[in-house]
Design a protein around this motif. Structure first.
Motif, mmCIF file in Angstrom:
data_model
loop_
_atom_site.group_PDB
_atom_site.id
_atom_site.type_symbol
_atom_site.label_atom_id
_atom_site.label_comp_id
_atom_site.label_asym_id
_atom_site.label_seq_id
_atom_site.Cartn_x
_atom_site.Cartn_y
_atom_site.Cartn_z
ATOM 1 N N GLY A 13 4.026 -12.399 -4.209
ATOM 2 C CA GLY A 13 4.068 -10.993 -3.835
ATOM 3 C C GLY A 13 2.716 -10.472 -3.390
ATOM 4 N N ALA A 14 1.642 -10.908 -4.062
ATOM 5 C CA ALA A 14 0.295 -10.473 -3.684
ATOM 6 C C ALA A 14 -0.084 -10.970 -2.296
ATOM 7 N N ILE A 15 0.289 -12.209 -1.980
ATOM 8 C CA ILE A 15 0.004 -12.763 -0.650
ATOM 9 C C ILE A 15 0.739 -11.960 0.425
ATOM 10 N N CYS A 16 2.022 -11.670 0.169
ATOM 11 C CA CYS A 16 2.797 -10.880 1.133
ATOM 12 C C CYS A 16 2.187 -9.494 1.321
ATOM 13 N N LEU A 17 1.703 -8.904 0.245
ATOM 14 C CA LEU A 17 1.089 -7.586 0.307
ATOM 15 C C LEU A 17 -0.125 -7.590 1.226
ATOM 16 N N GLN A 18 -0.957 -8.597 1.097
ATOM 17 C CA GLN A 18 -2.154 -8.694 1.928
ATOM 18 C C GLN A 18 -1.798 -8.875 3.399
ATOM 19 N N LEU A 19 -0.738 -9.623 3.661
ATOM 20 C CA LEU A 19 -0.353 -9.886 5.048
ATOM 21 C C LEU A 19 0.221 -8.643 5.733
ATOM 22 N N TRP A 20 0.908 -7.783 4.951
ATOM 23 C CA TRP A 20 1.638 -6.681 5.564
ATOM 24 C C TRP A 20 0.906 -5.348 5.539
ATOM 25 N N ILE A 21 -0.170 -5.214 4.788
ATOM 26 C CA ILE A 21 -0.861 -3.921 4.698
ATOM 27 C C ILE A 21 -1.281 -3.376 6.057
ATOM 28 N N PRO A 22 -1.881 -4.178 6.965
ATOM 29 C CA PRO A 22 -2.257 -3.619 8.272
ATOM 30 C C PRO A 22 -1.085 -3.043 9.031
ATOM 31 N N GLN A 23 0.078 -3.688 8.973
ATOM 32 C CA GLN A 23 1.233 -3.188 9.702
ATOM 33 C C GLN A 23 1.796 -1.933 9.053
ATOM 34 N N ALA A 24 1.661 -1.844 7.698
ATOM 35 C CA ALA A 24 2.181 -0.665 7.003
ATOM 36 C C ALA A 24 1.470 0.601 7.450
ATOM 37 N N VAL A 25 0.195 0.485 7.759
ATOM 38 C CA VAL A 25 -0.576 1.638 8.209
ATOM 39 C C VAL A 25 -0.243 1.993 9.646
ATOM 40 N N ALA A 26 0.129 0.985 10.450
ATOM 41 C CA ALA A 26 0.263 1.170 11.886
ATOM 42 C C ALA A 26 1.534 1.894 12.303
ATOM 43 N N ALA A 27 2.654 1.726 11.573
ATOM 44 C CA ALA A 27 3.930 2.266 12.045
ATOM 45 C C ALA A 27 4.644 2.993 10.918
ATOM 46 N N PRO A 28 5.411 4.064 11.243
ATOM 47 C CA PRO A 28 6.183 4.755 10.205
ATOM 48 C C PRO A 28 7.348 3.877 9.734
ATOM 49 N N PRO A 29 7.809 4.064 8.504
ATOM 50 C CA PRO A 29 8.900 3.229 7.991
ATOM 51 C C PRO A 29 10.206 3.513 8.704
ATOM 52 N N GLY A 30 10.996 2.450 8.895
ATOM 53 C CA GLY A 30 12.303 2.567 9.515
ATOM 54 C C GLY A 30 13.413 2.366 8.496
#
Length: 275
Positions: A13-30
């Protein structure tokens, strides 16, 4: 083993979190979301009695093992754990539809209980044949792999800032395969090539209901907790049975089956992401 399992899940889960944080900031949730985390399957069964379809008879002795129910007998199923990936779609702020896949495929062990485990199934004394016994069948009878296919709805009538409680209602179809009889069957080893007892476990439908809560960490990321209860009735069937009747020898025996009304409590804790 459980501690190592959850430690690995946390690392993933921690690895996935690190990979996805940049994208989480870039786009609103769908509307799409996923949840990754362990699921502990707590089996709460109340087995019916084992049923022999016909009596077992022997020359001179006659009926050794009557047909019908074996009083006080039963079976139990083992608890299991899987790593589940939930995939969901949020149609409205209060209504979602989801399913999940999990692995590794759980292997449920079937064990004898009651008189099937700790007492002779039959015991007869005659002038020429004393202490004629059949069984018992102690311990593990067999095992089967099972995959649950689940579709469920999540209803969120209210929310409290970051807290988003929900209730769930769903449908489950349990597919079993790779069944194996693993220990003595009425006194004969299941892997004996001469006899080869077979185990069959039925595929069944079941209903699910549960409650849970999501805690929103960011607009995309959330922590997910969910407990649900399901119910189904599974049949386990033993075929090609033989009985070792001391001191007479080995005799063909009747097929046997047992119905297992099963309650399934699933505990799920995971990390989620909305796309």
């Amino acid at each position: 083993m459980m501690r190592v399992f959850f430690r690995r899940v946390g690392l993933l889960g921690a690895i996935c979190l690190q990979l996805w944080i940049p994208q989480a900031v870039a786009a609103p949730p769908g509307p799409w979301y996923v949840v990754l985390g362990p699921v502990v399957l707590d089996i709460q069964e109340e087995s019916d009695e084992l049923v022999f379809e016909a009596p077992v008879t022997a020359p001179v002795v006659g009926t050794v093992l009557p047909g019908g129910d074996l009083p006080g007998s039963g079976v139990s199923l083992s608890d299991e754990k899987v790593l589940a990936l939930t995939i969901g779609y949020q149609f409205t702020p209060w209504f979602s539809l989801e399913t999940f896949i999990g692995g590794p495929v759980p292997t449920f062990e079937i064990e004898s209980t009651g008189t099937l485990r700790n007492a002779p199934l039959a015991e007869i004394s005659l002038p020429l044949f004393r202490d004629i016994k059949v069984g018992p069948i102690p311990g593990k009878i067999g095992e089967a792999k099972a995959i649950p296919f689940v579709v469920q709805t999540l209803l969120r009538p209210v929310t409290f800032e970051r807290w988003r409680p929900f209730v769930s209602i769903g449908l489950m179809y349990l597919v079993t395969f790779d069944e194996q009889a693993t220990v003595d069957s009425l006194g004969i080893a299941a892997d004996d090539p001469t006899y080869g007892t077979q185990l069959e476990v039925s595929d069944e439908w079941g209903l699910l209901a549960g409650v849970g809560v999501d805690y929103q960490l960011t607009p995309h990321w959330f922590v997910h907790g969910h407990v649900s209860y399901g119910h189904m009735e599974v049949e386990a069937r033993l075929t090609n049975l033989y009985a070792r009747i001391r001191p007479i020898g080995i005799m063909p025996a009747s097929d046997a089956s047992v119905d297992v009304p099963t309650g399934l409590v699933a505990w799920n804790l995971g990390i989620g992401y909305r796309f």
